[in-house]
Write a protein that holds these residues in place. Structure first.
Motif, short mmCIF file in Angstrom:
data_model
loop_
_atom_site.label_atom_id
_atom_site.label_comp_id
_atom_site.label_asym_id
_atom_site.label_seq_id
_atom_site.Cartn_x
_atom_site.Cartn_y
_atom_site.Cartn_z
N ASN A 61 0.86 -1.18 0.00
CA ASN A 61 0.00 0.00 0.00
C ASN A 61 0.89 1.23 0.00
N TYR A 62 0.81 2.01 -1.08
CA TYR A 62 1.74 3.12 -1.25
C TYR A 62 1.06 4.49 -1.13
N ALA A 63 -0.03 4.55 -0.37
CA ALA A 63 -0.70 5.84 -0.17
C ALA A 63 0.22 6.80 0.57
N ALA A 64 0.62 6.48 1.79
CA ALA A 64 1.66 7.16 2.56
C ALA A 64 1.72 8.67 2.37
N PRO A 65 0.66 9.41 2.70
CA PRO A 65 0.66 10.86 2.43
C PRO A 65 1.72 11.65 3.17
N ASN A 66 2.00 11.29 4.41
CA ASN A 66 3.03 12.04 5.16
C ASN A 66 4.42 11.79 4.59
N LEU A 67 4.70 10.54 4.24
CA LEU A 67 5.99 10.21 3.64
C LEU A 67 6.15 10.95 2.31
N LYS A 68 5.12 10.92 1.48
CA LYS A 68 5.19 11.59 0.18
C LYS A 68 5.40 13.09 0.35
N ALA A 69 4.76 13.68 1.35
CA ALA A 69 4.90 15.13 1.56
C ALA A 69 6.33 15.50 1.88
N VAL A 70 6.99 14.69 2.71
CA VAL A 70 8.39 14.97 3.06
C VAL A 70 9.29 14.79 1.85
N LEU A 71 9.11 13.68 1.13
CA LEU A 71 9.99 13.37 0.02
C LEU A 71 9.81 14.34 -1.15
N ALA A 72 8.61 14.83 -1.36
CA ALA A 72 8.34 15.72 -2.49
C ALA A 72 8.50 17.20 -2.15
N ASP A 73 8.83 17.51 -0.91
CA ASP A 73 8.96 18.90 -0.47
C ASP A 73 10.12 19.57 -1.21
N PRO A 74 9.85 20.55 -2.08
CA PRO A 74 10.92 21.19 -2.86
C PRO A 74 11.85 22.05 -2.02
N ALA A 75 11.47 22.32 -0.77
CA ALA A 75 12.30 23.14 0.11
C ALA A 75 13.30 22.31 0.91
N ARG A 76 13.18 21.00 0.86
CA ARG A 76 14.08 20.12 1.61
C ARG A 76 15.04 19.41 0.68
N LEU A 77 16.33 19.59 0.90
CA LEU A 77 17.33 18.83 0.16
C LEU A 77 17.28 17.37 0.60
N LYS A 78 17.34 16.45 -0.37
CA LYS A 78 17.37 15.02 -0.07
C LYS A 78 18.78 14.50 -0.33
N LEU A 79 19.32 13.82 0.65
CA LEU A 79 20.66 13.24 0.55
C LEU A 79 20.55 11.75 0.27
#
Length: 203
Positions: free
Chosen positions: A56-74
């Motif tokens: 189940n890949y709904a995961a709205p909170n996870l998606k919000a963090v990962l797709a946040d354009p203001a947060r650099l992902k390492l």
């Protein structure tokens, strides 16, 4: 330092401001065949959060963090993680800093750019890769699996600082950034069938 395992999604806003280290565990190396099982995240403050996704890949909170354009992902080898996250979660998980690409641009004195070798040189830490090829789709993850998964994001903030400094020292920051900016497109090329073909090559 603690490792938190969450089922299906993050519980909410659990991260401090700033960059987020990200990694994934899958059933194999082919996104269309081998499902995404686990996403690991850390904000560099000492805790790691593991999100288990059992189909189940709904995961709205996870998606919000990962797709946040203001947060650099390492990431370490962002090309694979970006492809998997886009295929299963439907998001572009950037902006990106890839420690593997940074390593290849500045550690030109070696051909060892795996995370284990990179962390040993930069930070003097040893990480075990024993659980890398294990069953991430199991009903229960072992403590060894959880610790391995957490270790893949535990040190990326510290490595990022050193690599960014070295990129600047060698005058390759802009080149690295251009590579990072291209990575989502490179991941989409992989998903679209051009994983093994260099479209920039003459032949």
């Amino acid at each position: 330092m603690a490792i938190f395992l969450h089922e299906g999604d993050l519980p909410g806003d659990v991260f401090a401001p700033g960059p987020i280290a990200v990694d994934t565990e899958t059933m194999g190396l082919h996104p269309y065949r081998d499902r995404l099982c686990l996403v690991q995240l850390a904000d560099g403050q000492g805790d790691e959060h593991l999100v288990r996704l059992a189909g189940n890949y709904a995961a709205p909170n996870l998606k919000a963090v990962l797709a946040d354009p203001a947060r650099l992902k390492l990431y370490h080898f962002a090309r694979f993680d970006l492809a998997v996250l886009e295929h299963y979660l439907g998001i572009e998980a950037g902006p990106v800093f890839c420690t593997k690409i940074a390593s290849k641009l500045i550690r030109t004195y070696t051909d060892r750019h795996g995370l284990k070798d990179l962390l040993r040189e930069l930070l003097g830490v040893e990480v075990s890769k024993q659980q890398q090829s294990s069953d991430w789709g199991a009903a229960v993850l072992s403590d060894a699996q959880k610790d391995y998964a957490a270790s893949d994001v535990r040190y990326l903030h510290r490595a990022h600082v050193i690599l960014a400094e070295r990129l600047a020292r060698e005058g390759r920051t802009a080149m690295a950034q251009s590579c990072f900016d291209f990575l989502p497109t490179r991941a989409r090329l992989d998903l679209a069938g051009w994983a093994e073909n260099d479209i920039f090559a003459h032949m």
